[in-house]
Design an enzyme around this catalytic site. Structure first.
Site, short mmCIF file in Angstrom:
data_model
loop_
_atom_site.label_atom_id
_atom_site.label_comp_id
_atom_site.label_asym_id
_atom_site.label_seq_id
_atom_site.Cartn_x
_atom_site.Cartn_y
_atom_site.Cartn_z
CD GLN A 17 71.79 -0.55 34.99
OE1 GLN A 17 72.19 -0.99 33.93
NE2 GLN A 17 71.40 -1.33 35.97
CG HIS B 92 62.96 -13.83 31.22
ND1 HIS B 92 62.29 -12.69 30.86
CD2 HIS B 92 64.17 -13.43 31.67
CE1 HIS B 92 63.06 -11.63 31.09
NE2 HIS B 92 64.20 -12.05 31.59
CG ASP C 130 64.76 -8.68 34.61
OD1 ASP C 130 64.88 -9.82 35.10
OD2 ASP C 130 65.03 -8.42 33.42
CG ASP D 174 71.81 -6.81 38.47
OD1 ASP D 174 71.24 -7.27 37.47
OD2 ASP D 174 72.18 -5.62 38.54
CG ASP E 229 81.83 -6.17 37.77
OD1 ASP E 229 81.85 -5.11 37.15
OD2 ASP E 229 82.02 -7.28 37.25
CB ALA E 230 78.97 -10.94 37.36
CG ASP F 183 69.38 -12.14 31.50
OD1 ASP F 183 69.66 -11.78 30.34
OD2 ASP F 183 68.28 -11.93 32.03
#
Ligand SMILES: Cc1cc2nc3c(=O)[nH]c(=O)nc-3n(C[C@H](O)[C@H](O)[C@H](O)COP(=O)(O)OP(=O)(O)OC[C@H]3O[C@@H](n4cnc5c(N)ncnc54)[C@H](O)[C@@H]3O)c2cc1C
Lengths: 575, 532
Positions: free
Chosen positions: A306, A336, A361, A381, A415-416, A437
């Site tokens: 990305q 959050h 993040d 992530d 990849d989740a 998230d």
């Protein structure tokens, strides 16, 4: 301030970034060349209109009087001083800004940069006395060196930032080099002008232009250069200005130069190269991208997965993934705290083992780690670039309170969807709380992370009595999408409590709190250092006004991807 | 072999070949292997020679010849009926026949068959198989099984590349005229009509498997004309629609609509739809295609690979099977034999058929297929248009494009394997086989790369290896008149102790057909053993 509701890019935006970048380079290329024309030196150098008539137009002066002491076009050279001074200060400001953007803590960065820069200038001035021989030649050489080093400073630093270990060292080396070169300029110029006029006049004029240049730079920098051009292009353009001074100088000082055309050719080449850089800067931080963001970009990076952009404005800084706002430091605490705490409180026992999916993040981690019961957190992530930024980018690691480096935290880059399938928890190793998230489902690759299949696999990860919270886009802007996520979780056998919160940068934002068995949402907020959540806010989150209430929707499954279609339709209306 | 350019011209046409060969220096071909498909062993021990008679014959209740889907299904179905003394003899090193798969460090991938159609409520055996695999997640209100979401082909299922851009779906909607769309509607209405059609006994016109389809002459009569002629009769000449119909025939049958039986053409569309205006049954797929089904079926069976059966005879004490193995000839004496090899092989090894072959033979025709597995370091850059899909089809190519092995797993970034399919649709299959005989991995790899590079410029730089399979007799082809030919129906009838199972007996090559014949043969054998 970017008040826009969060991810507004149509689903194809990420996929089609190639062509849009290509399209955008068209118009901006012409803009650049226009600017280049405006800035190009007039073919026959002329003294500015308001200048004293004294030395007259150089060309004729030279031809008329081939005097033993060459008469130099003094006024024009003052103007050089002015440009040189302006550029010099801009470089300094650029370095200070870049340092504080990328490394955080603007006061330290600025005073470090300024201190070093001033001392480097001193070093340059001191060195200047060593310079002998053809002064005009040397002056133009230095000018060109400033053009190259100063012009390329910011782009090089920007490019190097993600991959360099001792970034600060590199930054300060640039500052020092530029300082030395700029420090050489004025003494050399003064020596060039020596004998042309009285010393007291010389000093007074040169310093006057020097300080005026500095003032202009100090005004232009925050008002025009940074907001309109961004750091990279400002740096390159200053380089172009230095290059043009050298070109101009090759005319002004022609009579003192042995081979004026040679230095002129070099100066033109450097200027052209830097201009090309201005144009190519679009590849680094595209002009389109600059325009897309309200605030100046401090970091922009294309990872394998990305485009990561961080902008910084008056209200703090913002993180964008593929152009979609992920958080703004001004109000992310609302997002959050709402994401993490309900699930932590809904679990039957204080969570010891927590799984975070997405959330590279590190901000959700910060909230989780506030619980003393937490022993172990795994964060999955996709993007290693994101999680490493969260650890090393000072702005970010400060905001997440170094959560990514906490010894309780394990980072997995995968990849989740694949990870949850391939890592069924061993006995007794299931998670007490799971925080989901992901970016909004604006393409199929993300849409799969909101399917019934995914939520079924999630169930296999959860310990009995455990709870999950899922970020679920905006029930206001994408009402059908929101309720589709709720419905899909229900279809996967979850007992759900939808909830929402107002996050100014995003608008009304939705989540789903869920457990495998029926349960009541939590009512008490523990005594943690929270800014937003209290008992009243917690109770309010589970209430939905009429305009964001439930709708009849399809269940999102791998083979229909209903959610991506809803989402695409709904966000279109807000663009 | 001819030059690279000649080969490309033969397979992809002159313009493509010229395009692919425009660089002065031929690029280096990625490494890879040509998969053994058993042709060599088959030719040696069946076509050209014969295993010498073995010393002894081992006794078994049942021997199954051929370890493809049909043979393994037979063994599985027998085991379910309690018949366990059964051995499956397979010529090749690997089980699975044209439904085999393989695995790399990155992902499993298919070598042939890559999907099935989700079973309807009527397909009990297939439902039972999927249930054993844990692949049924529930039943809908009508009692029809719901296949696990993880196996139902993930959206976007297909996209199509046309003039520099990808479009969603298989029908090229972009730029379609009003008349094109009207013709599409007319065509869909015809499919809806056939999907809801029932004969006097309530049988559907088209359904999986073929054995359950109505034999009413109104339907079977469609076999006497080509699919193209059927479309012509209805004035359905829209190029986009005709492309779709041709694609369907190429994809499932390795034929063009002009040679395909209209019955088969309509079957492709209507059999997947349980009624009018009903969504087609979902496509069910694994990363390695149908291979997990093969693996599961094989679990129940005693199998022997590299056993080339060269004769099946019968006598009063049982049927004798002779096979060539690495350890020399071996013999089996069985109460029953199930011959689950292609019809053209059966005709050579089954003694009673060999005798009859001279008399009459059903018109059978086998199409050749090339399959290339391209191993990629990373994904091709996504350019214009529709996002990556499972099935990625090129409108202007003679190939079928490729399927992405990692799509169903949800792995959307990083290394992957693309499986490229090329059917030889030539009417003269033997001629086509001759024309490309001797082609090796380099020729096929270059063809696949040239073909796909149009949609993915720079693909070559991402490819680390290209493995190739050439299926010389890949599929039986449902040409005009071949399906409802009396010979086809008769071919499934057992001869004494010898039973038959193979997809060929349906006249078309599909998992469901091979599976159906395997089950039928097992039923026959179980009944015979029980009533002996
Ligand atoms: C490229 C390709 C793609 C396909 N894609 C699909 C698809 O997507 N979906 C679908 O449903 N179908 C597809 N098919 C068709 C599908 O593969 C077949 O219909 C099905 O697998 C056939 O199984 P079978 O057991 O009837 O035959 P086969 O697969 O032909 O099995 C016969 C077996 O017998 C063995 N054998 C042959 N001779 C001897 C001998 N003398 N002794 C011992 N063993 C012998 C062979 O080696 C083979 O293993 C595809 C076929 C091809 C070629």
């Amino acid at each position: 301030m970017s008040d826009e509701p969060k991810p507004t890019a149509p689903p194809s935006a990420a996929e089609s970034s190639g062509p849009s970048a290509a399209e955008s380079s068209g118009p901006s290329a012409t803009e650049h060349s226009e600017r280049a024309e405006r800035m190009a030196p007039p073919p026959v150098p002329q003294a500015p209109g308001h200048a004293r008539p004294a030395p007259g137009p150089e060309a004729s002066a030279e031809r008329a009087a081939p005097a033993p002491v060459t008469r130099l076009p003094v006024t024009a050279l003052y103007l050089n001083v002015f440009v040189v001074a302006t550029c010099g200060l801009v470089y300094e400001l650029l370095a200070g800004t870049l340092g504080s953007y990328l490394l955080g803590d603007s006061v330290t960065q600025f005073s470090l940069v300024i201190g070093l820069y001033l001392s480097a200038m001193g070093a340059g001035a001191w060195l200047s006395r060593r310079i002998e021989g053809n002064l005009a030649q040397r002056f133009l050489d230095v000018e060109l060196a400033v053009a190259v080093v100063g012009g390329l400073a910011v782009p090089v630093l920007f490019l190097a930032f993600p991959s360099v270990d001792h970034f600060q060292l590199l930054l300060l080396s640039f500052v020092f080099a530029i300082g030395v070169l700029v420090g050489l300029e004025i003494p050399l110029l003064m020596r060039l002008l020596e004998g042309q006029l009285a010393f007291k006049d010389l000093v007074s004029r040169v310093l006057t232009f020097d300080y005026i240049g500095a003032l202009v730079a100090a005004l232009l920098f925050p008002l025009l250069l940074v907001p309109k051009l961004g750091l990279v292009r400002t740096s390159l353009l200053m380089g172009v200005a230095n290059g043009l001074v050298a070109v101009w100088g090759s005319y002004l000082l022609a009579s003192s130069l042995r081979r004026p055309w040679a230095i002129r050719a070099r100066a033109l080449a450097v200027t052209a190269g830097l201009l090309l850089g201005v144009w190519k800067a679009d590849a680094l931080t595209t002009r389109a991208e600059d325009n897309m963001y309200a605030d100046p970009i401090v970091l922009s990076k294309s990872s394998h997965y990305q485009r990561i952009v961080i902008t910084r404005g008056r209200s703090g800084f913002q993180l964008f993934l593929n152009g979609n706002l992920q958080f703004s430091s001004a109000d992310e605490y609302r997002y959050h705290e709402a994401l993490v705490h309900p699930a932590m409180l809904a679990a039957t026992t204080p969570p010891r083992r927590v799984l975070v999916l997405g959330g590279g993040d590190g901000l959700a981690l910060r909230e989780i780690l506030a619980y003393p019961s937490v022993r172990e957190v795994t964060l999955v992530d996709l993007d290693p670039a994101m999680t490493s930024l969260a650890r090393t980018f000072p702005l970010l690691s400060k905001l997440n309170r170094a959560a990514v480096s906490d010894p309780r935290v394990r980072i997995v880059n995968d990849d989740a969807m694949v990870w949850v399938a391939e890592h069924p928890p061993a006995r007794g190793q299931a998670w007490d709380a799971i925080i989901v998230d992901f970016p909004d489902p604006n393409n199929y690759a993300l849409g799969k992370l909101y399917t019934k299949l995914f939520y079924r696999r999630l169930a296999a990860q959860l310990a009995p009595g455990g709870a999950v919270a899922v970020q679920a886009t905006s029930p206001l802007f994408a009402r059908r999408s929101y309720w589709c996520i709720v419905e899909t979780m229900r279809a996967a056998g979850w007992s759900t409590h939808p909830y929402q919160v107002a996050v100014p940068s995003f608008g009304v934002w939705g989540y789903v709190l869920a457990r495998r068995e029926d349960f009541a949402p939590p009512e008490r907020v523990p005594s943690l250092p929270l800014r937003f959540l209290n008992d009243t806010a917690l109770a309010g989150m589970f209430r939905f006004s009429a305009d964001i209430g439930p709708l009849e929707v399809e269940v999102n499954q791998l083979d229909n991807q209903a959610l991506v279609r809803y989402y695409e339709r709904e966000w279109q209306r807000w663009e | 072999m001819t030059s690279r350019r000649d080969f490309l011209t033969l397979l992809l046409g002159a313009p493509m070949a010229a395009w692919a060969c425009r660089a002065s220096r031929p690029p280096t071909t990625p490494p890879g292997q040509l998969l053994s498909t058993g042709a060599e062993l088959g030719h040696r021990w069946v076509r050209d020679g014969r295993a010498p008679a073995p010393q002894t014959f081992t006794r078994h209740q049942v021997v199954v010849v051929g370890g493809g889907v049909a043979g393994l299904t037979a063994a599985w179905a027998l085991a379910r009926r309690g018949v366990r003394d059964c051995v499956v003899l397979e010529l090749d090193e690997q089980l699975g026949g044209t439904a085999r798969g393989a695995s790399s460090a990155v992902t499993p991938y298919p070598w042939g068959a890559h999907y099935i159609v989700a079973p309807t409520a009527a397909q009990h055996e297939l439902t039972a198989l999927l249930t054993e695999l844990g692949a049924i997640e529930g039943y809908d209100d009508h009692g029809a099984p719901i296949v696990d979401e993880a196996l139902r082909c993930r959206e976007p299922e297909e996209r199509i590349f046309y003039r520099g851009r990808w479009y969603e779906g298989l029908y090229l909607r972009a730029g379609a005229s009003a008349d094109d769309l009207r013709q599409l509607d007319v065509f869909q209405a015809e499919i809806d009509r056939w999907a809801s059609w029932r004969d006097a006994s309530g049988a559907r016109a088209f359904t999986l498997p073929v054995s359950q389809c109505s034999q009413d002459p109104e339907v079977t009569g469609l076999d006497r004309q080509s699919f193209a002629a059927w479309l012509d009769e209805r004035e359905l000449r829209s190029p986009r629609l005709r492309w779709l119909c041709d694609y369907a025939c190429r994809d499932d049958y390795g034929l063009l609509a002009s040679s395909t039986s209209a019955w088969a053409g309509l079957f492709y569309f209507a059999a997947r739809q349980t009624g009018a205006k009903v969504d087609p049954q979902p496509v069910v797929t694994w990363p390695d295609g149908n291979f997990p089904l093969v693996r599961h079926l094989a679990e129940a069976a005693v199998t022997r690979v590299r056993a080339v059966v060269s004769s099946v005879t019968q006598g009063p004490d049982g049927a004798r099977v002779v096979a060539h193995t690495d350890a020399g000839p071996v013999g089996f004496l069985a109460e029953r034999v199930i011959v689950a090899v292609p019809r053209f092989v059966a005709a050579k090894i089954v003694e009673p058929l060999r005798a009859a072959a001279a008399v009459a033979s059903a018109p059978s025709d086998y199409g050749a297929w090339a399959v290339a597995n391209l191993h990629l370091r990373d994904r091709p850059r996504q350019v214009m248009g529709a996002p990556r899909a499972w099935d990625n089809v090129l409108y202007q190519s003679k190939s079928l494009g490729y399927v992405t092995a990692t799509h169903q797993q949800g792995r959307d970034v990083g290394p992957t394997v693309l499986t490229w399919y090329y059917p030889f649709t030539d009417d003269d299959a033997a001629g086509a086989r001759r024309a490309i005989s001797g082609a090796g991995q380099p020729e096929w790899a270059e063809t696949a790369l040239a073909d796909l590079s149009r949609a993915h410029p720079g693909l070559r730089d991402l490819v680390t290896r290209v493995d190739v399979a050439f299926w010389g007799h890949g599929m039986i082809r449902p040409k005009v008149g071949s399906l409802w030919h009396p010979q086809r129906l008769a071919a499934a009838t057992p001869v004494g102790r010898i039973h038959f199972a193979h997809t060929d007996l349906s006249g078309m090559a599909l998992f469901e057909e091979a599976f159906d014949h395997g089950n039928r043969a097992a039923r026959e054998v179980a009944l015979a053993l029980a009533t002996r």
